[in-house]
Design an enzyme around this catalytic site. Sequence first.
Site, PDB file in Angstrom:
ATOM      1  N   GLU A   1     -75.704  39.824  42.520  1.00 60.24           N
ATOM      2  CA  GLU A   1     -74.964  38.963  40.787  1.00 60.24           C
ATOM      3  C   GLU A   1     -75.175  37.289  40.671  1.00 60.24           C
ATOM      4  O   GLU A   1     -76.102  37.030  39.771  1.00 60.24           O
ATOM      5  CB  GLU A   1     -73.862  39.272  40.926  1.00 60.24           C
ATOM      6  CG  GLU A   1     -74.139  40.818  40.401  1.00 60.24           C
ATOM      7  CD  GLU A   1     -73.645  41.926  41.261  1.00 60.24           C
ATOM      8  OE1 GLU A   1     -73.619  41.366  42.480  1.00 60.24           O
ATOM      9  OE2 GLU A   1     -73.763  42.788  41.172  1.00 60.24           O
TER      10      GLU A   1
ATOM     11  N   HIS B   1     -63.089  48.412  39.197  1.00 58.90           N
ATOM     12  CA  HIS B   1     -64.716  49.246  38.425  1.00 58.90           C
ATOM     13  C   HIS B   1     -64.878  49.557  37.210  1.00 58.90           C
ATOM     14  O   HIS B   1     -64.788  49.915  36.536  1.00 58.90           O
ATOM     15  CB  HIS B   1     -65.091  50.636  39.397  1.00 58.90           C
ATOM     16  CG  HIS B   1     -65.771  50.105  39.775  1.00 58.90           C
ATOM     17  ND1 HIS B   1     -65.823  50.106  41.174  1.00 58.90           N
ATOM     18  CD2 HIS B   1     -68.001  49.936  40.752  1.00 58.90           C
ATOM     19  CE1 HIS B   1     -66.749  49.313  42.687  1.00 58.90           C
ATOM     20  NE2 HIS B   1     -67.928  49.575  41.533  1.00 58.90           N
TER      21      HIS B   1
END
Lengths: 364, 326
Positions: free
Chosen positions: B60, B129
Amino acid sequence: MAETKTKTKAKEKSAKKNDPLGQHGISGELALDLMRDMLLYRRFEEKAEEAYAIGKIGGFCHLHIGQEAAAAGSIKPLRRDDYVMSAYREHTQALAKGVHPNAVMAELYGRKDGASGGKGGSMHIFDAECRFMGGHGIVGGQVPLATGIGWKIKYKGEDTVSLVFMGDAAVNQGGFHEALNMAAVWQLPCIFVVENNEYGMGTAFSRVSRTDMATKSTPHGIPAHSVDGQDVLATYAFFRDLADKVRQGAGPQFVDLQTYRFRGHSMSDPVSGTYRSVEEVEQAKHERDPIAILRDVLMKAGLLDQATLEDMDAEARELSAEAADFADASPLPGPEALYTNVWAEINPNGRLFFDGRPESEEAS
Amino acid sequence: MAVMTYREALNEALREEMARDPDVFLMGEEVAEYDGAYKVSKGLLAEFGEQRVVDSPISELGFTGLGVGAAMAGLRPVIEFMTFNFAFLAIDQVINSAAKMYYMSEGQFPMPIVFRGPTGAALQLSAQHSQACETYYSHAPGCKVVTPGTPADAKGLLKAAIRDNDPVAFMEGELLYNFKGEVPDDDDFVIPLGVADLKHEGGDVSIITHGKMIHVALQAAQKLEKEGIHADVLDLRTIRPLDMDAILETVQKTNRAVYLEEGWPYAGTGAQIVSMIQEEAFDHLDAPIIRVTQADVPMPYAKNLEMLAKPSANHVIEAVNRVLYR
């Protein structure tokens, strides 16, 4: 027969050794230019040091003294349309890429005529026209950015290269490895250059890495090269050839450019500090001063005498003094600059500034 | 008007903008051969090729930085995060590089880049998440934040975000991808950033919100209707730029407000909005403004606990009753 051949080769080799310019395919004129460049970098940084001491320059200020050959030798062979990006020890690299000394010094002074309008400072020198892509202050943060520039070059089918400098400490950042992996996977025209001055701030590289610098790109399938970054002729020849190769599609490259910093990490760090001895620094200055090394070569080759060297040095001092005078005379950025260039696009609807100050409302 | 899902609307926006401008490319994890983890990029690889629809490694920080560098050099990247939960690894490049580049270079390097992906909780994905991330981005000057709640808004705002010359965090709702709605047929349907939308009209109280919480707000508004309470539901649509005029208009009309958001309360978007309302419309308020947020805890996994943690229509109704002193 074979013996003679060997002898001839050895003779040629020794002749080349005695003729570093010929060995590297560098003309006397170019070598003298490199001398002028390095003298400017040295005197420029000394001027910055002086200005810092009397409070003309604030904040962090990282000098490049001792590493002049690393800047001149790697950037001077590049084209004007090649991209160069760096970390925060970047004053002389900006000069090497063509940014005017006045604009660099004015930026250090935080003035309107600085390369970044006085808003970037020592660590954030930018010049879009020269394709000097900054001055970045987070260790290793610039490595993915330069990879993105390589991506753009490939995307547009251009024949430029993206060269990025980092200090030796940056190779321990995750982003360094992520960037190298992507550059390798996509075969981007990137040259990753570690200016390996042996210390990340005060931490010797050997204390924070079990493996040698030259192994760091190996896991990613990127060729590694080690270069004596105090020898400007060797460095120049190496980068000239490497940039050509990358331009022709050789893919990304990794360079361990071995150098040494003669000053402290920043202005708050004494030259030797607690992490390296005075003797070590003195020895490096004596044996590894890139300006002295080139001076000896040029004098031996009969291309330079003491008087000419002194003239060149006087010229470098003059340019640096002029830069300081220019910076001193340049106005501070006006208060309106506080709110300009935060946003490239002020949307006609909605608020972008939230400080409630009337000036910010005016800016949007 | 065509009826399509939020996912299809985003896909159309990407397709149209990529066709319109060859400098736009999409990069992220699984965006190409897999058609996108949430199928937002379905079919784009076939249409635009692997140079413009690019599967990245799971890096990322790296591919976000790559996008920022590409934008510096003149491209217009769309960087997809599989979810914004994973973008914490990359936030240095968003805040320290993208949001500041234009300013610290004194305008030499505009940063036309979109970071997009789902934010907020879905169902039982637990703590790492399930978080609403918009506050992290809206905090930084130089970064725009867009949170569409309907298919039409998703399409029109994504097109605007891609055309904008500043970095935009474009935050989608994971549970919205299958949500259907009408979307104008116009190829050039662009919703300007910074314009809120009154999704439900009433005069008694203002429920102000953004992102997928508009659906919770609308549900609450419908229930309240049955009790004779008529609520304005104002969807901010973009958090930065922020349509403060629309906020002041509804508050000045109803004199009572509730801010609903999916994220945590501390220094959340609601905290900012409440502060601004009290500064700019203090005399119009008949009650303190109440915020409805996620419970101030990491998201638990157990279904019952998750339900308790998430802001619901009932929480909103309770808050409305409080500001109405009912």
